[in-house]
Design a protein around this motif. Structure first.
Motif, PDB file in Angstrom:
ATOM      1  N   ILE A  42      -8.818  -0.901   3.368  1.00 40.15           N
ATOM      2  CA  ILE A  42      -8.159  -1.268   2.108  1.00 40.15           C
ATOM      3  C   ILE A  42      -8.828  -2.499   1.505  1.00 40.15           C
ATOM      4  O   ILE A  42      -9.134  -2.537   0.306  1.00 40.15           O
ATOM      5  CB  ILE A  42      -6.653  -1.505   2.334  1.00 40.15           C
ATOM      6  CG1 ILE A  42      -5.963  -0.191   2.684  1.00 40.15           C
ATOM      7  CG2 ILE A  42      -6.009  -2.137   1.107  1.00 40.15           C
ATOM      8  CD1 ILE A  42      -4.538  -0.353   3.160  1.00 40.15           C
ATOM      9  N   TYR A  50       0.865  -1.181   0.000  1.00 45.95           N
ATOM     10  CA  TYR A  50       0.000   0.000   0.000  1.00 45.95           C
ATOM     11  C   TYR A  50       0.897   1.225   0.000  1.00 45.95           C
ATOM     12  O   TYR A  50       1.751   1.379   0.870  1.00 45.95           O
ATOM     13  CB  TYR A  50      -0.895  -0.025   1.241  1.00 45.95           C
ATOM     14  CG  TYR A  50      -1.642   1.249   1.522  1.00 45.95           C
ATOM     15  CD1 TYR A  50      -2.583   1.739   0.633  1.00 45.95           C
ATOM     16  CD2 TYR A  50      -1.423   1.955   2.698  1.00 45.95           C
ATOM     17  CE1 TYR A  50      -3.280   2.906   0.901  1.00 45.95           C
ATOM     18  CE2 TYR A  50      -2.117   3.116   2.981  1.00 45.95           C
ATOM     19  CZ  TYR A  50      -3.042   3.587   2.074  1.00 45.95           C
ATOM     20  OH  TYR A  50      -3.733   4.743   2.344  1.00 45.95           O
ATOM     21  N   VAL A  66      -2.587   0.351  -4.379  1.00 51.59           N
ATOM     22  CA  VAL A  66      -2.736  -0.875  -3.597  1.00 51.59           C
ATOM     23  C   VAL A  66      -2.462  -2.051  -4.521  1.00 51.59           C
ATOM     24  O   VAL A  66      -3.089  -2.191  -5.569  1.00 51.59           O
ATOM     25  CB  VAL A  66      -4.152  -0.999  -2.998  1.00 51.59           C
ATOM     26  CG1 VAL A  66      -4.309  -2.324  -2.280  1.00 51.59           C
ATOM     27  CG2 VAL A  66      -4.439   0.152  -2.069  1.00 51.59           C
ATOM     28  N   THR A 115      -6.345  -1.680   7.344  1.00 57.12           N
ATOM     29  CA  THR A 115      -6.361  -2.776   6.374  1.00 57.12           C
ATOM     30  C   THR A 115      -7.789  -3.201   6.058  1.00 57.12           C
ATOM     31  O   THR A 115      -8.065  -3.620   4.932  1.00 57.12           O
ATOM     32  CB  THR A 115      -5.541  -3.987   6.852  1.00 57.12           C
ATOM     33  OG1 THR A 115      -5.977  -4.373   8.141  1.00 57.12           O
ATOM     34  CG2 THR A 115      -4.070  -3.668   6.868  1.00 57.12           C
TER      35      THR A 115
END
Length: 182
Positions: free
Chosen positions: A73, A40, A49, A70
């Protein structure tokens, strides 16, 4: 062993990038990890990413707990949605084909929205560049007018100076002629 999906910091001071890793929750942040599943980089626009989708999904399914960042993400990449859809398949809410169809529709919609944002940003950048160019043209035009005005003043001053010299030279030429006439 309690496993976490978390970020491992790399890079220099003020310019960090992160590895997305599976690690024991007791291990240090930048210490030992079980598996690296992606990276990332928040320094790019938009943030970059790189994620191994299948491995991230596997670790979520076996119980690894993502940290807040996370989780964001993984949600943005669709891993959490895929896990949710597969849970629905296990419970019998719908079949796997329907789950895959829903996921592909979400993915297409996400890509379209990302593309629209990129186009909007590029359009804004073009408009800003055009505005800067117009402002520069206006500034150059104003400078050119000032320079032309100064050149005209200098030319007028030069012409006046030449006229004075010519006027001074003309009586001087007449004066010797009158003296010789005497």
């Amino acid at each position: 062993m309690a496993t976490k999906i978390r970020l491992q910091r790399h890079g220099r001071k003020g310019y960090a990038f992160y590895q997305i890793v599976i690690a024991d929750s007791r291990a240090p942040r930048d210490g030992r990890f079980i598996e690296r599943i992606g990276s990332y980089n928040p320094n790019t626009n938009p943030a970059t990413v790189d994620l191994n989708f299948e491995r991230a999904l596997y670790w979520l399914q076996v119980g690894a707990q993502p940290t807040d960042t996370t989780r964001n993400i993984l949600s943005r990449e669709g891993v959490c949605l895929k896990k949710h859809l597969l849970e629905g398949v296990k419970k019998g809410a719908f079949d796997e084909a329907a789950a895959e169809e829903k996921f592909q529709a979400w993915l297409k919609n996400k890509q379209a929205s990302v593309q629209a944002i990129k186009e909007k940003d590029s359009e804004a950048a073009r408009a800003e560049a055009k505005a800067r160019l117009e402002a520069e043209k206006e500034a150059n035009k104003a400078k050119a007018e000032i320079v032309a005005k100064k050149k005209a003043e200098l030319a007028a001053a030069e012409a006046a100076k030449q006229a004075e010299e010519a006027a001074a030279a003309a009586p001087a030429e007449e004066a010797p002629a009158t003296e010789s006439a005497e």
